[in-house]
Design an enzyme around this catalytic site. Structure first.
Site, PDB file in Angstrom:
ATOM      1  N   HIS A 204      24.914  52.793  17.018  1.00  0.00           N
ATOM      2  CA  HIS A 204      25.219  51.662  16.145  1.00  0.00           C
ATOM      3  C   HIS A 204      24.875  52.099  14.714  1.00  0.00           C
ATOM      4  O   HIS A 204      23.965  52.915  14.521  1.00  0.00           O
ATOM      5  CB  HIS A 204      24.338  50.490  16.568  1.00  0.00           C
ATOM      6  CG  HIS A 204      24.609  49.191  15.898  1.00  0.00           C
ATOM      7  ND1 HIS A 204      24.108  48.873  14.662  1.00  0.00           N
ATOM      8  CD2 HIS A 204      25.326  48.116  16.300  1.00  0.00           C
ATOM      9  CE1 HIS A 204      24.505  47.644  14.325  1.00  0.00           C
ATOM     10  NE2 HIS A 204      25.240  47.165  15.303  1.00  0.00           N
TER      11      HIS A 204
ATOM     12  N   ASP B 299      16.819  53.071  20.661  1.00  0.00           N
ATOM     13  CA  ASP B 299      17.376  51.779  20.275  1.00  0.00           C
ATOM     14  C   ASP B 299      17.723  51.039  21.567  1.00  0.00           C
ATOM     15  O   ASP B 299      18.697  51.359  22.247  1.00  0.00           O
ATOM     16  CB  ASP B 299      18.630  52.016  19.413  1.00  0.00           C
ATOM     17  CG  ASP B 299      19.462  50.754  19.230  1.00  0.00           C
ATOM     18  OD1 ASP B 299      19.084  49.688  19.764  1.00  0.00           O
ATOM     19  OD2 ASP B 299      20.516  50.846  18.563  1.00  0.00           O
TER      20      ASP B 299
ATOM     21  N   GLN C  38      20.745  47.116  23.556  1.00  0.00           N
ATOM     22  CA  GLN C  38      21.628  46.772  24.677  1.00  0.00           C
ATOM     23  C   GLN C  38      21.012  47.186  26.019  1.00  0.00           C
ATOM     24  O   GLN C  38      21.696  47.170  27.044  1.00  0.00           O
ATOM     25  CB  GLN C  38      22.993  47.451  24.508  1.00  0.00           C
ATOM     26  CG  GLN C  38      23.713  47.107  23.229  1.00  0.00           C
ATOM     27  CD  GLN C  38      24.152  45.637  23.159  1.00  0.00           C
ATOM     28  OE1 GLN C  38      24.210  44.939  24.164  1.00  0.00           O
ATOM     29  NE2 GLN C  38      24.463  45.171  21.962  1.00  0.00           N
TER      30      GLN C  38
ATOM     31  N   LYS D 239      19.523  39.274  21.431  1.00  0.00           N
ATOM     32  CA  LYS D 239      20.396  39.829  22.481  1.00  0.00           C
ATOM     33  C   LYS D 239      19.757  39.688  23.858  1.00  0.00           C
ATOM     34  O   LYS D 239      20.358  40.016  24.871  1.00  0.00           O
ATOM     35  CB  LYS D 239      20.691  41.302  22.188  1.00  0.00           C
ATOM     36  CG  LYS D 239      21.503  41.470  20.899  1.00  0.00           C
ATOM     37  CD  LYS D 239      21.843  42.904  20.662  1.00  0.00           C
ATOM     38  CE  LYS D 239      22.265  43.166  19.225  1.00  0.00           C
ATOM     39  NZ  LYS D 239      23.626  42.740  18.916  1.00  0.00           N
TER      40      LYS D 239
ATOM     41  N   CYS E  81      30.423  47.988  14.941  1.00  0.00           N
ATOM     42  CA  CYS E  81      29.406  48.671  14.116  1.00  0.00           C
ATOM     43  C   CYS E  81      29.102  50.053  14.660  1.00  0.00           C
ATOM     44  O   CYS E  81      27.943  50.510  14.628  1.00  0.00           O
ATOM     45  CB  CYS E  81      28.124  47.843  14.000  1.00  0.00           C
ATOM     46  SG  CYS E  81      28.360  46.334  13.100  1.00  0.00           S
TER      47      CYS E  81
HETATM   48  N1  PMP Z   1      21.874  48.761  18.089  1.00  0.00           N
HETATM   49  C1  PMP Z   1      22.741  48.337  19.000  1.00  0.00           C
HETATM   50  C2  PMP Z   1      23.084  49.214  20.160  1.00  0.00           C
HETATM   51  C3  PMP Z   1      23.320  47.083  18.865  1.00  0.00           C
HETATM   52  O1  PMP Z   1      24.194  46.651  19.768  1.00  0.00           O
HETATM   53  C4  PMP Z   1      22.981  46.277  17.746  1.00  0.00           C
HETATM   54  C5  PMP Z   1      23.614  44.928  17.528  1.00  0.00           C
HETATM   55  N2  PMP Z   1      24.987  44.879  17.755  1.00  0.00           N
HETATM   56  C6  PMP Z   1      22.060  46.766  16.843  1.00  0.00           C
HETATM   57  C7  PMP Z   1      21.528  48.021  17.040  1.00  0.00           C
HETATM   58  C8  PMP Z   1      21.640  45.996  15.629  1.00  0.00           C
HETATM   59  O2  PMP Z   1      20.904  44.876  16.015  1.00  0.00           O
HETATM   60  P1  PMP Z   1      20.465  43.784  14.951  1.00  0.00           P
HETATM   61  O3  PMP Z   1      21.697  43.423  14.176  1.00  0.00           O
HETATM   62  O4  PMP Z   1      19.966  42.647  15.811  1.00  0.00           O
HETATM   63  O5  PMP Z   1      19.409  44.381  14.109  1.00  0.00           O
END
Ligand code: PMP
Length: 423
Positions: free
Chosen positions: A137, A214, A217, A240, A381
């Site tokens: 991401h 990270d 997910q 999430k 993203c």
């Molecule tokens: N990493 C991953 C794999 C994600 O799916 C997301 C959110 N789509 C993020 C990071 C970023 O998370 P946040 O916007 O809650 O900081």
């Protein structure tokens, strides 16, 4: 096709998962959208909230709404107790060695930036290297690019194959004594790939590098145990995993968090302030400057307790069934091409439909919305993933514990209907 993240019991020994009983606890599921019953398949973006979480938020604002840590009055003490109870919940949820290592942040984005601006800022220098995967991401890419620009380090990305499996051989070849940090997505939000993090961590540590995972997910889809994983930092976002927005967790090893020193300066992170010099608080206060998102933290605690009560292993088994079912159903739809078919997957069904006929993921998502079906379209993203696969974007249906096979049947009917209108 799909795996539990860290199975502690084989799925067949677990009692049946009652998704209908779970659905009954999620108020937002029970509404019509565009005249159709809502089918919510955008859980990778954010999950809907159980009543227990809504009640916890209301309980704070209606009951013990006071600032924490500084007050002797009863409401302040109650709020402080609830906040610290949530930290205990987080520690147990991740099986972190210490509560003080669990830092409340806004989410993965802030957690990664915190590490980039503290430990990494002090321990990554000119000529050093950082490795990420090609399926990150943006929040686990850009902070490292910024750091590399600041300190003169180099960022490498590990490639993945057409199905979305990480190339472990390429990863091993990238590792060197110059590698200071491996920052990897545990489960890819764009492809659903569960990365081979155990092997990655062992190999990184063998060259003396630290590992940040990270878990945005991963945490919502099954059990995660940071001690079993052996990573050095782990980040996830509360929203999430059925919690409120604007709150998440960075877990890090005490020695690394302390060696990083402070980041934001302000209240709560100090021991003593004078104009001659300031001394800093112990963890976790050191990294939690200012009034925290008290309601969010209490809500996150409620979300994790709710998820624990469901049983992360049982959730993983239920979602593995949904993933296998949805994959098989979608694969049968003429014109649909699944994107991300890695051997180990969790939570995500990404696809394109009739791209050769000029059908854009946006069109599919819009027509699904008209049928009450919420999915996401675009690059999620993760633009480097789309570049690697020569796609402008995908349609992404992402799962939660309250989804059912009926939701996936509705998705398939919806996609067929959309295609009949577009192609
Ligand atoms: N990493 C991953 C794999 C994600 O799916 C997301 C959110 N789509 C993020 C990071 C970023 O998370 P946040 O916007 O809650 O900081």
């Amino acid at each position: 096709m799909s795996v539990q993240l860290q199975p502690s019991a084989p799925a067949h020994t677990l009692p049946a998962f009652d998704a209908e009983a779970v659905r009954a606890q999620i108020p937002a599921l029970h509404q019509s959208v565009n005249g159709k019953p809502l089918v919510y398949l955008d859980n990778g973006a954010t999950t809907l909230k159980p009543q227990a979480v809504i009640d916890a938020l209301l309980g704070y604002y209606a009951g013990c709404c006071a600032n924490v840590h500084r007050g002797v009055h009863t409401l302040s003490q109650r709020a402080t107790n609830e906040l610290e109870a949530a930290r205990t919940t987080v520690q147990r949820h991740l099986n972190a060695p210490e509560e003080a290592e669990c830092i409340f942040v806004r989410g993965v984005t802030e957690g990664v930036n915190l590490v980039a601006n503290t430990w990494a800022q002090r321990h990554v220098g000119a000529g050093d290297e950082i490795i990420v995967t090609g399926m990150e991401h943006h929040s686990n890419i850009v902070p490292w690019q910024l750091l590399c620009e600041r300190v003169g380090a180099t960022l490498h990305a590990v490639p993945f194959d057409d199905a979305g499996n990480l190339d472990l051989a390429a990863y091993r070849a990238l590792l060197s004594p110059r590698t200071r940090l491996v920052a990897a997505v545990h489960v890819s939000n764009a492809l659903g790939t569960v990365n081979p993090v155990a092997e990655m961590i062992t190999a990184a540590h063998a060259v003396g590098a630290k590992v940040l995972l990270d878990g945005a997910q991963a945490v919502p889809h099954g059990p995660v145990d940071v001690q079993q994983l052996g990573c050095d930092f782990y980040v996830f976002s509360g929203h999430k995993v059925y919690g409120p927005t604007g709150i998440g967790v960075l877990w890090g090893r005490r020695a690394l968090l302390e060696a990083g020193g402070p980041w934001h300066g302000g209240g709560d992170m100090i021991k003593r302030v004078t104009f001659e010099g300031t001394t800093y608080a112990e963890l976790p206060g050191l990294l939690e400057a200012g009034t925290p998102h008290i309601a969010g933290i209490i809500g996150l605690g409620a979300a994790l307790r709710w998820f624990q009560a469901l049983g992360p292993e049982r959730v993983a088994a239920h979602e593995a069934d949904l993933l296998a079912y949805g994959t098989a159903q979608l694969a049968q739809v003429d014109g649909v091409e699944l994107v991300g078919t890695a051997t180990e997957k969790a939570g995500v069904l990404s696809f394109v439909a009739a791209p050769a006929l000029g059908v854009h993921p946006y069109d599919i998502a819009e027509l699904l919305d008209q049928q009450g079906i919420a999915v996401r379209n675009g690059h999620h993203c993760a633009e480097p993933v789309m570049d690697r696969l020569s796609l402008s974007g995908t349609v992404r249906a992402s799962l939660a514990c309250y989804n059912t096979r009926a939701d996936l049947d509705a998705l398939v009917v919806g996609v067929k209907r959309a295609l009949s209108m577009l192609a």
